[in-house]
Design an enzyme around this catalytic site. Structure first.
Site, PDB file in Angstrom:
ATOM      1  CB  SER A  22      -0.968  -0.070   1.182  1.00  0.00           C
ATOM      2  OG  SER A  22      -1.780   0.928   1.357  1.00  0.00           O
ATOM      3  CG  HIS A  49      -4.148  -0.830  -0.825  1.00  0.00           C
ATOM      4  ND1 HIS A  49      -4.237  -1.007   0.276  1.00  0.00           N
ATOM      5  CD2 HIS A  49      -4.688  -2.079  -1.642  1.00  0.00           C
ATOM      6  CE1 HIS A  49      -4.585  -2.274   0.568  1.00  0.00           C
ATOM      7  NE2 HIS A  49      -5.098  -2.729  -0.407  1.00  0.00           N
ATOM      8  CG  ASP A 143      -6.199  -5.339   2.111  1.00  0.00           C
ATOM      9  OD1 ASP A 143      -6.658  -6.625   1.988  1.00  0.00           O
ATOM     10  OD2 ASP A 143      -6.114  -5.025   0.666  1.00  0.00           O
TER      11      ASP A 143
END
Length: 343
Positions: A22, A49, A143
């Site tokens: 991310s 992400h 995540d």
């Protein structure tokens, strides 16, 4: 060449590497890929992400400029090949289908993200089982933690970037807290480890647990049926902030996770972050409506006399009280922390 022959080609893939990252992912991926050679013996599939309106070309151009792996956007139905890196397109999940080809879908967001790391990791574990190496790099929130646990349960190898080495250590820290990982090390040592793992002797295949199969099917077909979600756990007394539907708490899941029947999925922290965002959106809407109401009542008081004007002014003053209360809530520090922000 017919589809059957194309699919059979994927069976020669000895192992597959899936990576989730991310915030800070661009630099981390560059450091990792720069340690590999063009003939690296496994494909890499990456979820980074990014915002829905981004195209990911900046990341691909940066990685291709290294002159190492061939890096490209994943295409649904595409064959995965060694020496290639496939990046999930923005606003789409990237998964591996049971025939070991790529599946790109616009399914429900998981952990507030699309693309999500968990759908990729879960699908890879179902398709490749002990041939999977899962890697968690820098990023916010958690995540990929549930997906990494799935890889572990299916016999794969789990690698986490050393939090001390990560620009944003939340994702690595959460992975270490909830998964018994095989390796935790800085980026600079991952390339050599991956080459060692590519020559490892694979153990006996494990059967895929039923709950993992169910969640993989839910993500791949976008809409699930109630019996499938009921098999995962029990309903809870709050709703999905993504669609408003009922949420189920996934049994025996750590970190604790929730799912709705349309496919949205959350860890506790991502659910709290999404609720926080929805509450703030609602408060801003309420603030606007009260201000409009106050303005209308003030106008009525100017244009009317007597009891009507007096009543309008009183109601305008009451709206002003509500406006002050809402502003105080919006200005308070109880709206979450930096960890509530999407990566």
């Amino acid at each position: 060449m017919d589809s059957r022959k194309r699919v059979n080609k994927t069976h020669s893939i000895p192992q597959v590497i899936v990576i989730g990252t991310s915030a800070g992912g661009l630099l981390a991926l560059k450091k990792l890929i720069n340690q590999l050679q063009e003939d690296f013996p496994a494909p890499m599939l990456v979820v980074q992400h990014i915002s829905p309106d981004a195209n990911g070309n900046v990341l691909l151009d940066a990685l291709n400029s290294l002159g190492k792996l061939k890096c490209e956007h994943a295409i649904s139905g595409g064959i995965i090949k060694p020496g290639h890196l496939y990046l999930a397109p923005s606003d789409h999940h990237l998964m591996i289908d049971r025939d070991q080809t790529m599946l790109v879908t616009k399914g429900a967001a998981e952990n507030r993200s699309r693309p999500g790391i968990d759908p990729l990791f879960r699908s890879a574990a179902v398709a490749f089982r002990n041939k999977v190496v899962g890697i968690i790099l820098t990023g916010y929130l958690d995540d990929g933690v549930a997906g990494l646990e799935v890889i572990k349960r299916c016999g794969g190898i789990c690698i986490v970037q050393d939090p001390e080495d990560a620009e944003y250590p939340d994702m690595p820290k959460n992975a270490l807290a909830h998964v018994e990982v095989d390796h935790c090390l800085p980026i600079s040592e991952m390339g050599g480890l991956l080459y060692q793992l590519m020559s490892r002797k694979l153990g006996k295949l494990k059967s895929i647990p039923k709950d993992i199969q169910i969640e993989a099917k839910i993500a791949q077909r976008v809409l699930s049926d109630l019996p499938s979600v009921n098999a995962l756990g029990d309903q809870v007394p709050f709703n999905c902030p993504g669609c408003g539907g009922v949420l189920w708490k996934v049994s025996d899941s750590w970190p604790i996770r929730y799912r709705c029947h349309t496919g949205h999925a959350y860890t506790e922290s991502s659910l709290l972050a999404e609720q926080t965002m929805k509450i703030e959106e609602t408060m801003w809407t309420a603030l606007r409506m009260f201000e409009e109401r106050k303005n209308l009542l003030t106008t009525m008081a100017r244009e009317h006399g007597g009891a009507t004007a007096k009543s309008a002014l009183e109601r305008a003053e009451l709206s002003g009280v509500h406006i002050d209360r809402i502003k105080a809530i919006l200005k308070s520090n109880d709206k979450g922390t930096s960890k509530d922000l999407p990566g």
